[in-house]
Design an enzyme around this catalytic site. Structure first.
Site, short mmCIF file in Angstrom:
data_model
loop_
_atom_site.label_atom_id
_atom_site.label_comp_id
_atom_site.label_asym_id
_atom_site.label_seq_id
_atom_site.Cartn_x
_atom_site.Cartn_y
_atom_site.Cartn_z
N ASP A 175 0.81 -1.21 0.00
CA ASP A 175 0.00 0.00 0.00
C ASP A 175 0.85 1.26 0.00
O ASP A 175 1.97 1.29 0.51
CB ASP A 175 -0.87 0.04 1.26
CG ASP A 175 -2.12 -0.80 1.15
OD1 ASP A 175 -2.19 -1.63 0.23
OD2 ASP A 175 -3.01 -0.65 2.01
N HIS A 178 3.71 -2.09 3.41
CA HIS A 178 3.87 -0.76 2.81
C HIS A 178 5.29 -0.62 2.30
O HIS A 178 6.24 -0.74 3.09
CB HIS A 178 3.59 0.34 3.83
CG HIS A 178 2.22 0.32 4.43
ND1 HIS A 178 1.86 -0.56 5.43
CD2 HIS A 178 1.11 1.07 4.16
CE1 HIS A 178 0.59 -0.35 5.76
NE2 HIS A 178 0.12 0.63 5.01
#
Length: 261
Positions: A72, A217
């Protein structure tokens, strides 16, 4: 999600940008979700093979122990190295890209993600919490990123991940209009809270199960160094890495629907 007497959507009083609310968001999004197994079963029952596009037919996740690696809020400075790792390990991933200061800052990396066969998906333009917004604002957050990714890759994403996993009926309706299915997760390393790559690795390994979706992430310093160890150990445990569409195949992600293991 609360509304005023006039029907206006009102943000909760708490600071929703706090990353620690990720787990709470997953447990309380208030929208029915579909598991990967249910998506596959529904397609198999109707003999619908439409979702097997994009090489998904090479892996039968009804038989193999599949897991989807997702990233993400990128791309970022470390994403090229991450792509090198994924290429070396022959692992496909799904990237939920953030528009402002990411897609617009690293267009060549976005193109590379697409060109190397990874799934390119939408994580909004500025990471605003969508359940706090009016319908038009939700549409703007998603549409701007759709347009930016399409301009670079020539393809519009079909998947999106709402920031902090927070969704509701309005977000689902807008997503449906834009042709976007919503994808949540089952494994989080909470890599926003630590730079300890070994801790990130261990958290992922401890929580990984078949049909899982791992949330990481590629913008945090400790994350990309943890990825090789995660991949090697999960492969040793018999996992097959797939993109999210491959995890659902022969089912196909339906716009507006929420998918979560």
């Amino acid at each position: 999600m609360f509304r005023t007497k006039t029907g206006k959507r009102r943000a909760p009083a708490v600071a929703l940008l706090a990353a620690a609310s990720l787990v709470l968001a997953l447990s309380g999004c208030g929208v029915d979700s579909i598991s990967p197994g249910d998506a596959r079963g529904k397609a198999a029952a109707s003999d619908d093979k439409a979702g097997a596009a994009g090489g998904a037919g090479a892996v039968d996740c009804a038989k193999a122990k599949c897991i989807a690696l997702t990233f993400d809020a990128g791309p970022g400075k470390d994403t090229p190295h991450l792509l090198d790792v994924l290429k070396e390990k022959k692992v496909p991933a799904t990237f939920f890209l953030l528009g402002s200061k990411h897609v617009d800052r690293y267009p060549k990396v976005v193109k590379r993600i697409s060109d190397e066969g990874h799934e390119v998906a939408n994580h909004t333009w500025t990471h605003r919490i969508l359940t706090d917004l009016e319908p038009g604002e939700v549409r703007e957050e998603l549409s701007r990123t759709q347009d930016a990714i399409e301009k670079i890759t020539g393809k519009r994403p079909t998947l999106m991940r709402p920031p902090q996993g927070r969704t509701d009926d309005t977000v689902s309706e807008v997503s449906r209009d834009l042709g976007l299915a919503q994808v949540l997760w089952s494994v989080t390393a909470k890599d926003y809270s630590t730079t300890d790559s070994e801790l990130i690795r261990q958290r992922v390994l401890d929580a990984s199960q078949g049909d899982g979706i791992i949330l990481l992430h590629d913008i945090y310093d400790g994350t990309v160094p943890a990825v090789p160890g995660i991949i090697d150990e999960l492969k040793n445990r018999g996992f097959t890495f797939v993109t999210v569409p491959q995890l659902l195949a022969p089912g196909k992600a339906e716009p507006g629907a929420v998918y979560r293991p």
